[in-house]
Every structure is written in structure tokens, then in C-alpha cells.
Scaffold this active site. Structure first.
Site, PDB file in Angstrom:
ATOM      1  CB  THR A  33      45.870  41.527  30.510  1.00 32.38           C
ATOM      2  OG1 THR A  33      45.126  40.530  31.225  1.00 32.38           O
ATOM      3  CG2 THR A  33      45.978  41.131  29.047  1.00 32.38           C
ATOM      4  CB  THR A  74      43.140  43.038  39.754  1.00 30.88           C
ATOM      5  OG1 THR A  74      42.764  43.882  40.843  1.00 30.88           O
ATOM      6  CG2 THR A  74      44.410  42.285  40.118  1.00 30.88           C
ATOM      7  CB  CYS A  75      41.663  40.833  35.137  1.00 32.62           C
ATOM      8  SG  CYS A  75      41.090  39.699  36.419  1.00 32.62           S
ATOM      9  CB  SER A  76      42.404  45.666  32.972  1.00 40.19           C
ATOM     10  OG  SER A  76      42.815  46.506  31.921  1.00 40.19           O
TER      11      SER A  76
END
Length: 167
Positions: free
Chosen positions: A63, A58-60
Site C-alpha cells: 500500500t 507485506t500489505c503495508s
């Protein structure tokens, strides 16, 4: 402020700044180990995207999504901040063409100053702020369930609105 991670409740260290507030000043390091501060973006519309761990899907994705959108925005700068190490961020960025700035908050000062620090897991909450060229927060989303994506289109729409105000 309460947030959850896969349903488990966590508390941030303070209330994050609100829409209408001046964005708190900060410094963090970029991938070249240069110190970057909020004042470096003065005069630009700024999207600040924070992620708990750039090495998760999710963070990747968050970003990547904001990085890809950076090319479409004319007077907006995008920064992504996480508590990851520079080595983790550099590895993540190896195969990317960066159109945004990636900053690491190694000392957690950004996370603490913005009320996003979660001591129990040593991470920062997932948020998106849009800051106008005068340094005022015009959009804020604190994602209640950290395993979920933010509302990209709302944040980008707020940035586009601020860009239109520049013309």
C-alpha cells in the site's frame, strides 16, 4: 483460483477477471465513509491494489509503495482495497500522506465480484489490476503466494504505457 499463504493452499470464490475483460463495477467505502464506485474513475488510468490485511508488513509495504508512486503518475489514480475495518485503515493511514485512495470492503462485495474472496480466512487475495480509461483490464497479477510482494514495476509500467496512450 488457488493461492497460498505461507505455503498453505486456499481457494478464491471464483476466477478473477482477465486481461481484456471490462473491469467489474464495484462500490466500496473510503476513509470518510463515502461510497466510491468504479465509475468515479472513468477517464483515468486506474491501478487497483488489493491486500489481505493492511496491518501486516507485506500489505503495508504494498500500500505504501503504490501510494508513494501515485505522485509520479500524471493520469493514473491508485486505489488500495482491503477487507480491514475503517478503524484499522484509519490507524494505518494516520502517519501517512495519502496520494491514493484507501477503500474498505467491509461487506466483501468487491472481493466476491472480482473472484478474490477467500472464505476460509475471510480475506481477499493479493492482486494488482491496471484498468485503462475505457474501463478495460490491461494488466493483472494475482500473487500466488500471498506473503510475497507483487511485481510493482510491471504494474507501474503498464500504467505508464496507458498514460502514454492518452497523449
Amino acid at each position: 483460483m488457488d493461492v497460498t499463504l505461507k505455503g498453505e493452499k486456499f481457494q478464491t470464490n471464483a476466477q478473477p477477471p482477465q486481461v481484456g475483460d471490462d473491469a467489474p463495477s464495484f462500490t466500496a467505502k473510503n476513509l470518510n465513509e463515502e461510497t466510491v464506485s468504479l465509475s468515479d474513475y472513468k477517464g483515468d488510468v486506474l491501478i487497483i491494489s488489493t491486500v489481505p490485511d493492511i496491518e501486516t508488513s507485506t500489505c503495508s509495504r504494498q500500500t505504501n509503495t503504490f501510494n508513494d508512486k501515485a505522485e509520479d503518475l500524471k493520469n493514473t489514480r491508485i486505489i488500495s482495497i482491503s477487507t480491514n475495518t475503517i478503524e484499522q485503515q484509519t490507524k494505518w493511514a494516520e502517519s501517512k500522506v495519502l496520494s491514493s485512495d484507501i477503500l474498505h470492503d467491509s461487506d466483501r462485495s468487491f472481493a466476491k465480484d472480482y473472484g478474490l474472496y477467500i472464505e476460509a480466512i475471510d480475506k481477499m487475495a493479493r492482486t494488482v489490476f491496471v484498468i485503462n480509461r475505457n474501463g478495460q483490464i490491461v494488466y493483472r497479477e494475482v500473487v500466488k503466494e500471498m506473503a510475497e510482494d507483487p511485481n510493482y514495476e510491471e504494474a507501474l509500467s503498464a500504467a505508464r504505457h496507458e498514460e502514454a496512450e492518452l497523449n
